[in-house]
Write a protein that holds these residues in place. Structure first.
Motif, short mmCIF file in Angstrom:
data_model
loop_
_atom_site.label_atom_id
_atom_site.label_comp_id
_atom_site.label_asym_id
_atom_site.label_seq_id
_atom_site.Cartn_x
_atom_site.Cartn_y
_atom_site.Cartn_z
N SER A 417 0.38 -0.89 0.28
CA SER A 417 -0.26 -0.31 -0.01
C SER A 417 1.05 1.46 -0.08
CB SER A 417 -1.23 -0.36 1.25
OG SER A 417 -1.22 1.05 1.60
N ILE A 444 -7.00 2.53 0.09
CA ILE A 444 -7.92 1.12 -1.35
C ILE A 444 -7.12 0.36 -1.88
CG2 ILE A 444 -8.49 2.09 -3.83
CD1 ILE A 444 -9.52 5.02 -2.37
N SER A 445 -5.93 1.01 -1.92
CA SER A 445 -4.72 0.28 -2.54
C SER A 445 -4.47 -1.16 -1.52
CB SER A 445 -3.49 1.08 -2.67
OG SER A 445 -2.66 1.53 -1.44
N VAL A 448 -7.50 -3.36 -2.05
CA VAL A 448 -6.88 -4.53 -3.85
C VAL A 448 -6.25 -5.76 -3.17
CG1 VAL A 448 -6.86 -3.85 -5.64
CG2 VAL A 448 -7.94 -1.80 -5.25
N VAL A 451 -7.80 -8.33 -1.92
CA VAL A 451 -8.58 -9.30 -2.77
C VAL A 451 -7.33 -9.56 -3.31
CG1 VAL A 451 -10.43 -8.39 -4.88
CG2 VAL A 451 -10.68 -7.52 -2.92
N VAL A 452 -5.91 -9.29 -3.85
CA VAL A 452 -5.52 -9.95 -5.55
C VAL A 452 -5.09 -10.95 -4.38
CG1 VAL A 452 -3.21 -10.10 -6.78
CG2 VAL A 452 -4.76 -7.95 -6.16
#
Length: 588
Positions: A417, A444-445, A448, A451-452
């Motif tokens: 992040s 936000i990063s 994400v 999730v990845v």
């Protein structure tokens, strides 16, 4: 009380603690989010580093690998421990003296190049994402058993918990959460080890118990273990390693990979002074040693317990009938992490080394193939059940395994992040972004990245510790040389650093992908990952050391063929070498 309820109490209680800490220590600024405001006490930081360092690979998988491979896999212990000493002595104080938020920021400023910073971001993300795959996979294993769900759902639960406390708290929340997680994981690791050591040898100190007499047989424990497994076609547990080159390269890869891992390095940016960075390293070594000195004993005792569960009389003559398998086997079968196939239809469980050299002996016994597949990552988690320890011990180790996986995953996700929000967005795309906007981008990063990591963790390219070892190789080949040359060489310039990082990264990734699959996608590998196919007998897990040599060679060659760094950069390198005093982390 039902074991499931006990597990829920221990796991749920620990999660409530972590999330409560995150709310209490919520990051209110980018300084809080990236470096916890730079005011963490060295002892607190040492405990947080210990939790950050002792990941699912250390807690869950390392003992499983040692249990499976014996002395040959002790390289994990040697490499990780030696690498941490290297990091604490040669890198951490100097990077703290520089006084920045992230590793790519140091590389960008030292090599006076935004392109160098961008390449460092790429290297960091590739290494950290590979590392976090192992953590998520380990968390999925732990959740699947102790919450009695399948591994994929366990992985998703782990991701949600990380999201709740890591995205909210940033480094400030993660630091205090990791201190709590260290306390949970070290107690969870040592208490079952003490119980089992007493049970098998009468010695309450596991490290000494491993070299004590096995109570039931009267033989030294390791001798008894060798006797049991060699009768089933396995190599001796204490056997030496044939391929010394691969062993040395693997140990070296883990060592220099440790020193190049950004999620550990950034922990040293959270203390007020350079001296505190050194003290943090010393305290962390003490905290880490408590687990690492116990792991070999846990491994050997888990292996012996597993084999004598399947062969109660200690010989291959009478394996247990499948219908009489113990309850712990039945429960782990539900997760899919233990699988049984009755290949000779005799109703018994044959667990042995199904290799060509043992075929004749297996046929003579009427065996038609190994029938029990046990995921190595479960041995530590299953050990209390195998040894019939009390339910609260099983619940404790459930909380500890999850704490180990989640603490390191949070640190890695923060490193990813920070690289995206601070080095990529603020450093390159939008330098004028506000503090509030950067904090939002960081959160936000991280979301994400979670999730990845969850998606990749559902299909890992190996056991947790193996996947982590790949990440160490990538960090060793890309970031470690750039950091070392940045501190100790005034001659290496921006062109050399960029060429070196790219060369080391591409070389190492290409070698790994040939055997592990391109981008770790199953079925895309060019060659089977077996010793016969390795170039000069060098495993994909060991290639990072060669990649580092490529990085150093290319960087020095290109630098010497081009202009010297500016005089102010050379003076900067000179000043960083004397790590006395440093202010707080600064931004541009």
């Amino acid at each position: 009380m039902d074991q499931f309820i006990i597990n829920l109490l221990f796991v749920g209680g620990s999660f409530a603690l972590y999330i409560g800490i995150a709310i209490w220590a919520k990051a209110g600024s980018t300084s809080d989010f990236y470096v916890a405001g730079g005011g963490i006490h060295p002892i607190t930081n040492g405990a947080a580093i210990g939790a950050d360092w002792m990941s699912a690979a250390s807690f869950i998988s390392m003992a499983g690998l040692i249990a499976a491979g014996g002395y040959a896999n002790s390289t994990f212990l040697m490499g990780w421990t030696g690498g941490y000493v290297l990091l604490a002595m040669l890198l951490a104080p100097y990077l703290r003296k520089f006084g920045k938020f992230t590793v790519p920021e140091f590389i960008g400023d030292r090599y006076y190049s935004q392109n160098a910073r961008l390449v460092a971001v790429i290297c960091l993300i590739v290494a950290s994402v590979t590392y976090v795959i192992g953590q998520m996979a380990g968390a999925g294993v732990a959740f699947s058993r102790f919450l009695e769900v399948d591994a994929t759902l366990g992985l998703i639960i782990a991701a949600v918990v990380i999201f709740l406390y890591a995205v909210m708290g940033g480094m400030k929340g993660i630091t205090y959460t990791q201190v709590a997680q260290y306390c949970v994981l070290i107690v969870a690791y040592t208490i079952p080890a003490v119980f089992i050591s007493i049970q098998l040898t009468g010695n309450p100190i596991p490290g000494l118990g491993m070299f004590s007499t096995h109570t039931e047989s009267g033989l030294p424990l390791l001798t008894k273990l060798n006797q049991v497994i060699t009768d089933l076609g396995f190599n001796e547990y204490t056997a030496d390693v044939d391929n010394k080159l691969n062993m040395v390269l693997f140990t070296l890869t883990l060592m220099i990979g440790t020193a190049g891992l950004p999620h550990v390095i950034i922990r040293f940016f959270t203390v007020p002074k350079v001296a505190d960075a050194r003290w943090s390293g010393g305290w962390a070594l003490i905290f880490i040693a408590l687990l690492y000195l116990t792991a070999p004993a846990v491994a050997s005792m888990a292996r012996l317990n597993l084999m004598t569960t399947i062969y109660p009389d200690g010989t291959a003559a009478a394996p247990i009938e499948y219908d009489e398998r113990p309850q712990w086997v039945r429960e782990w079968e539900v997760t899919g992490l233990i699988q049984y196939e009755d290949k000779n239809n005799d109703g018994r469980i044959q667990l042995y080394n199904d290799v060509p050299s043992f075929e004749e002996e297996a046929e003579a016994r009427g065996w038609e193939g190994n029938e029990l597949v046990v995921n190595r990552d479960i041995l530590v988690l299953a050990n209390p059940e195998i040894a019939n320890l009390p339910g609260w011990v099983i619940g404790l180790i459930a909380a500890g395994g999850l704490a180990a996986a989640l603490s390191t995953a949070a640190g890695l996700l923060l490193a990813i992040s920070s690289a995206i929000s601070h080095d990529l967005i603020k450093g390159r795309i939008n330098p004028a972004i506000s503090d509030k906007g950067e904090l939002l981008a960081a959160r936000i990063s991280m979301a994400v990245a979670i999730v990845v990591a969850t998606y990749l963790g559902a299909n890992p390219p190996g056991f947790a510790a193996q996947v982590v070892a790949l990440a160490f190789g990538i960090a060793a080949a890309s970031l470690f040389p750039a950091l070392m040359m940045g501190i100790f060489s005034k001659r290496v310039n921006n062109k050399g650093a960029i060429a070196g990082m790219l060369s080391g990264l591409v070389f190492t990734l290409a070698y790994i992908f040939v055997y592990k699959g391109w981008l770790f996608i199953p079925g895309t590998n060019n060659l089977a990952d077996i010793p016969e196919n390795w170039v000069l007998g060098i495993s994909p897990l060991s290639i990072g050391a060669i990649g580092a040599i490529v990085n150093f060679a290319v960087a020095f060659t290109v630098s010497n063929a081009t202009e010297e760094p500016p005089i102010e950069i050379q003076e900067l390198v000179e000043s960083v070498r004397y790590p006395r005093g440093a202010g707080g982390a600064t931004d541009h």
